[in-house]
Write a protein that holds these residues in place. Structure first.
Motif, mmCIF file in Angstrom:
data_model
loop_
_atom_site.group_PDB
_atom_site.id
_atom_site.type_symbol
_atom_site.label_atom_id
_atom_site.label_comp_id
_atom_site.label_asym_id
_atom_site.label_seq_id
_atom_site.Cartn_x
_atom_site.Cartn_y
_atom_site.Cartn_z
ATOM 1 N N LEU A 239 0.832 -1.210 0.000
ATOM 2 C CA LEU A 239 0.000 0.000 0.000
ATOM 3 C C LEU A 239 0.867 1.261 0.000
ATOM 4 C CD1 LEU A 239 -3.026 -0.449 2.454
ATOM 5 C CD2 LEU A 239 -3.116 0.234 0.048
ATOM 6 N N MET A 240 1.902 1.260 0.822
ATOM 7 C CA MET A 240 2.779 2.427 0.920
ATOM 8 C C MET A 240 3.529 2.669 -0.379
ATOM 9 S SD MET A 240 4.168 1.663 4.783
ATOM 10 C CE MET A 240 5.368 3.003 4.869
ATOM 11 N N ALA A 241 3.985 1.590 -1.007
ATOM 12 C CA ALA A 241 4.701 1.734 -2.277
ATOM 13 C C ALA A 241 3.763 2.190 -3.389
ATOM 14 C CB ALA A 241 5.357 0.404 -2.645
ATOM 15 N N LYS A 242 2.587 1.622 -3.415
ATOM 16 C CA LYS A 242 1.623 1.936 -4.475
ATOM 17 C C LYS A 242 1.198 3.395 -4.432
ATOM 18 C CE LYS A 242 -2.840 0.262 -6.265
ATOM 19 N NZ LYS A 242 -3.909 -0.753 -6.070
ATOM 20 N N HIS A 243 1.173 3.976 -3.233
ATOM 21 C CA HIS A 243 0.651 5.333 -3.085
ATOM 22 C C HIS A 243 1.727 6.357 -2.710
ATOM 23 C CE1 HIS A 243 -3.556 4.155 -3.619
ATOM 24 N NE2 HIS A 243 -3.226 3.044 -2.979
ATOM 25 N N GLY A 244 2.979 6.030 -2.989
ATOM 26 C CA GLY A 244 4.028 7.035 -2.916
ATOM 27 C C GLY A 244 4.566 7.360 -1.543
ATOM 28 N N ILE A 245 4.353 6.479 -0.561
ATOM 29 C CA ILE A 245 4.944 6.717 0.755
ATOM 30 C C ILE A 245 6.420 6.321 0.724
ATOM 31 C CG2 ILE A 245 4.849 6.224 3.220
ATOM 32 C CD1 ILE A 245 2.373 7.658 2.216
ATOM 33 N N TYR A 246 6.685 5.099 0.283
ATOM 34 C CA TYR A 246 8.070 4.648 0.108
ATOM 35 C C TYR A 246 8.072 3.512 -0.897
ATOM 36 C CZ TYR A 246 12.970 3.893 1.032
ATOM 37 O OH TYR A 246 14.339 3.817 0.874
ATOM 38 N N ASP A 247 8.718 3.753 -2.029
ATOM 39 C CA ASP A 247 8.755 2.741 -3.073
ATOM 40 C C ASP A 247 10.177 2.568 -3.597
ATOM 41 O OD1 ASP A 247 9.275 4.806 -4.959
ATOM 42 O OD2 ASP A 247 7.138 5.117 -5.294
ATOM 43 N N LEU A 248 10.332 1.696 -4.556
ATOM 44 C CA LEU A 248 11.662 1.362 -5.068
ATOM 45 C C LEU A 248 12.318 2.554 -5.756
ATOM 46 C CD1 LEU A 248 13.546 -1.034 -5.079
ATOM 47 C CD2 LEU A 248 12.555 -1.750 -7.271
ATOM 48 N N VAL A 293 11.934 0.853 -12.769
ATOM 49 C CA VAL A 293 11.137 1.132 -13.973
ATOM 50 C C VAL A 293 9.998 0.120 -14.085
ATOM 51 C CG1 VAL A 293 11.176 1.140 -16.498
ATOM 52 C CG2 VAL A 293 13.018 2.254 -15.209
ATOM 53 N N LYS A 294 10.303 -1.146 -13.847
ATOM 54 C CA LYS A 294 9.283 -2.191 -13.915
ATOM 55 C C LYS A 294 8.207 -1.960 -12.865
ATOM 56 C CE LYS A 294 8.780 -7.242 -13.699
ATOM 57 N NZ LYS A 294 9.502 -8.527 -13.498
ATOM 58 N N PHE A 295 8.632 -1.593 -11.648
ATOM 59 C CA PHE A 295 7.670 -1.313 -10.582
ATOM 60 C C PHE A 295 6.757 -0.147 -10.967
ATOM 61 C CE2 PHE A 295 6.776 1.729 -7.197
ATOM 62 C CZ PHE A 295 5.850 1.011 -6.459
ATOM 63 N N GLU A 296 7.331 0.924 -11.483
ATOM 64 C CA GLU A 296 6.534 2.096 -11.855
ATOM 65 C C GLU A 296 5.491 1.746 -12.908
ATOM 66 O OE1 GLU A 296 9.441 5.931 -11.252
ATOM 67 O OE2 GLU A 296 9.983 4.490 -12.794
ATOM 68 N N MET A 298 4.113 -1.247 -13.421
ATOM 69 C CA MET A 298 3.080 -2.065 -12.776
ATOM 70 C C MET A 298 2.178 -1.205 -11.904
ATOM 71 S SD MET A 298 5.401 -5.369 -11.663
ATOM 72 C CE MET A 298 4.081 -6.027 -10.643
ATOM 73 N N ARG A 299 2.764 -0.266 -11.168
ATOM 74 C CA ARG A 299 1.968 0.602 -10.301
ATOM 75 C C ARG A 299 1.020 1.480 -11.115
ATOM 76 N NH1 ARG A 299 5.144 4.944 -6.948
ATOM 77 N NH2 ARG A 299 5.483 5.688 -9.069
ATOM 78 N N ASP A 300 1.511 2.043 -12.205
ATOM 79 C CA ASP A 300 0.666 2.905 -13.036
ATOM 80 C C ASP A 300 -0.528 2.139 -13.583
ATOM 81 O OD1 ASP A 300 2.396 4.965 -12.537
ATOM 82 O OD2 ASP A 300 3.414 4.885 -14.481
ATOM 83 N N ARG A 301 -0.292 0.901 -14.000
ATOM 84 C CA ARG A 301 -1.393 0.077 -14.514
ATOM 85 C C ARG A 301 -2.391 -0.239 -13.407
ATOM 86 N NH1 ARG A 301 2.722 -2.972 -17.168
ATOM 87 N NH2 ARG A 301 2.308 -4.716 -15.767
ATOM 88 N N SER A 302 -1.881 -0.527 -12.212
ATOM 89 C CA SER A 302 -2.753 -0.845 -11.077
ATOM 90 C C SER A 302 -3.590 0.369 -10.676
ATOM 91 C CB SER A 302 -1.909 -1.317 -9.890
ATOM 92 O OG SER A 302 -2.722 -1.575 -8.772
ATOM 93 N N LEU A 303 -2.983 1.530 -10.618
ATOM 94 C CA LEU A 303 -3.721 2.743 -10.257
ATOM 95 C C LEU A 303 -4.770 3.083 -11.313
ATOM 96 C CD1 LEU A 303 -0.810 4.962 -8.861
ATOM 97 C CD2 LEU A 303 -2.648 3.872 -7.547
ATOM 98 N N ALA A 304 -4.441 2.830 -12.587
ATOM 99 C CA ALA A 304 -5.405 3.085 -13.659
ATOM 100 C C ALA A 304 -6.607 2.151 -13.531
ATOM 101 C CB ALA A 304 -4.737 2.908 -15.021
ATOM 102 N N ARG A 305 -6.354 0.889 -13.165
ATOM 103 C CA ARG A 305 -7.457 -0.055 -12.966
ATOM 104 C C ARG A 305 -8.324 0.380 -11.793
ATOM 105 N NH1 ARG A 305 -3.362 -3.927 -14.088
ATOM 106 N NH2 ARG A 305 -3.066 -4.296 -11.833
#
Length: 317
Positions: A239-248, A293-296, A298-305
Motif C-alpha cells: 500500500l505504501m509503495a503503491k501510493h508514494g509513501i516509500y517505493d523502489l 522502472v518495472k515497478f513504476e 506495474m503501479r501505473d497500470r494498477s492505479l489506472a485499474r
C-alpha cells in the motif's frame, strides 16, 4: 595487499570523527517535547474508563495513511533491538557511548508522540496496535549480515534516510496538519541522525577504502527496512509503495544515489582490491534501476485499474 582493520582499530581510528560529529549534532539538534504535538482536546475515554471503545468510523485516516502510520510506529517501537545492535557494534566508552545514548533518547520520542497522536485521535484500532507491538518487539530485530562497525554504520546511513522519506510522505498522506507537523519534526531528527552515520562512513572510506566499500555493497544488496518482520508488513508495504509513501524509485533516487554521490563512490580509487566490488556495486545499481522502472509500470497500470473501477461504481449509483 592492504591489511583488513579490526573492529577495535576502526573504533580507535574513527573516534575523533565520532567526537566531532557528536558535537556537531548537539549544536544542531533542537530539543522538542512530544506533548506539544498531540491534540489532547480530541481525546476521550475508552470503555474501561466509562467511555466508548474504538470503531473504524472514529478514524479520519484513510487506509494508506493508517498502514503508513502503523508501519512507521511499529518500526520506532523496536528501539530496544536497535539500541542493542549499535551498542554492540560501537562502544560504551567515549564519543561512541555518548552517541549511542543520545541517539536512543532522541529516537524514543518518535514512538511516544506517534502513539499518543494515534490513541488521542482514534486514528487506528488501539487494541490491534498494541497486539502488533507486542508481537513485533517480542520477535526483535536481528539484521543478519549487519554485524561489525562498517556494516552497521553503512546500514543505518541508508535506513535513517529511508525512514525520513517515509515519515515525511506519511505526514502528507494523513491529510491532517497536526500529523504533518508532527512527522516533519520526526523526519528532521532522522535527517540529523543520518548525517552522523553518513559522516562516519565517509571517514571510514578514507581510512579503510576497500573494506568499507565491501560493507556498503553488501548492505545495499541485502537491504531491508527494520520493520520487515512486523505483522502485515507485506500488505502495508505494498500500500505504501503503491501510493508514494516509500517505493523502489524513492529508495534508489532519494536514498541510495544521493548518499553514494555524497561519498564520491565512483570517483574514488579503491585500487585493485576494490575494483571488483565497485563493478559489483555498479551492476547492482543498474539492476535496481531496471526494477524501479518495472515497478513504476506495474503501479501505473494498477492505479489506472483502480480509477476505472471507481468510475464504474460511481456511474452505477
Amino acid at each position: 595487499m592492504t591489511r583488513v582493520m579490526t573492529q577495535l582499530e576502526l573504533l580507535r581510528e574513527l573516534e575523533p570523527v565520532a567526537e566531532a560529529n557528536v558535537n556537531r549534532h548537539l549544536s544542531m539538534a533542537r530539543d522538542w517535547h512530544p506533548h506539544d504535538y498531540v491534540p489532547w482536546d480530541e481525546g476521550r475515554n475508552f470503555a474501561a474508563m466509562g467511555g466508548e471503545d474504538w470503531e473504524p468510523e472514529h478514524s479520519r485516516l484513510d487506509d494508506v495513511a493508517k498502514a503508513a502510520m502503523i508501519t512507521n510506529l511499529l518500526t520506532e517501537d523496536n528501539l530496544p533491538s536497535y539500541h542493542r545492535e549499535i551498542a554492540e557494534n560501537f562502544s560504551p566508552d567515549g564519543a561512541w557511548g555518548t552517541w549511542v545514548g543520545r541517539w536512543t533518547a532522541e529516537e524514543n520520542r518518535h514512538g511516544i508522540v506517534m502513539r499518543d497522536y494515534l490513541v488521542v485521535t482514534r486514528g487506528v484500532d488501539p487494541v490491534a496496535l498494541e497486539n502488533a507491538r507486542m508481537e513485533h518487539m517480542t520477535a526483535g530485530f536481528f539484521p543478519g549480515n549487519n554485524n561489525g562497525l562498517l556494516r552497521s554504520v553503512a546500514y543505518v546511513t541508508f535506513q535513517e534516510l529511508a525512514t525520513r522519506v517515509s515519515h515525511r510522505n506519511t505526514g502528507k498522506a494523513c491529510n491532517d496538519p497536526v500529523a504533518d507537523r508532527m512527522l516533519q519534526r520526526i523526519a528532521a531528527d532522522e535527517n540529523l541522525h543520518m548525517i552522523f552515520y553518513r559522516n562516519i562512513c565517509e571517514a571510514a572510506l578514507d581510512v579503510a577504502p576497500a573494506q568499507t566499500l565491501m560493507a556498503i555493497t553488501e548492505i545495499l544488496k541485502q537491504f531491508q527496512m527494520p520493520g520487515a518482520g512486523m505483522p502485515n508488513f507485506r500488505r502495508n508495504g505494498v500500500l505504501m509503495a503503491k501510493h508514494g509513501i516509500y517505493d523502489l524509485r524513492q529508495h534508489l533516487d532519494e536514498v541510495v544515489q544521493p548518499v553514494l554521490r555524497k561519498w564520491n563512490i565512483f570517483e574514488r580509487d579503491f585500487g585493485s582490491e576494490g575494483a571488483q566490488t565497485l563493478d559489483e556495486l555498479g551492476t547492482f545499481l543498474e539492476d535496481l534501476e531496471r526494477q524501479a522502472v518495472k515497478f513504476e509500470d506495474m503501479r501505473d497500470r494498477s492505479l489506472a485499474r483502480d480509477a476505472a473501477r471507481r468510475e464504474r461504481a460511481e456511474a452505477a449509483v
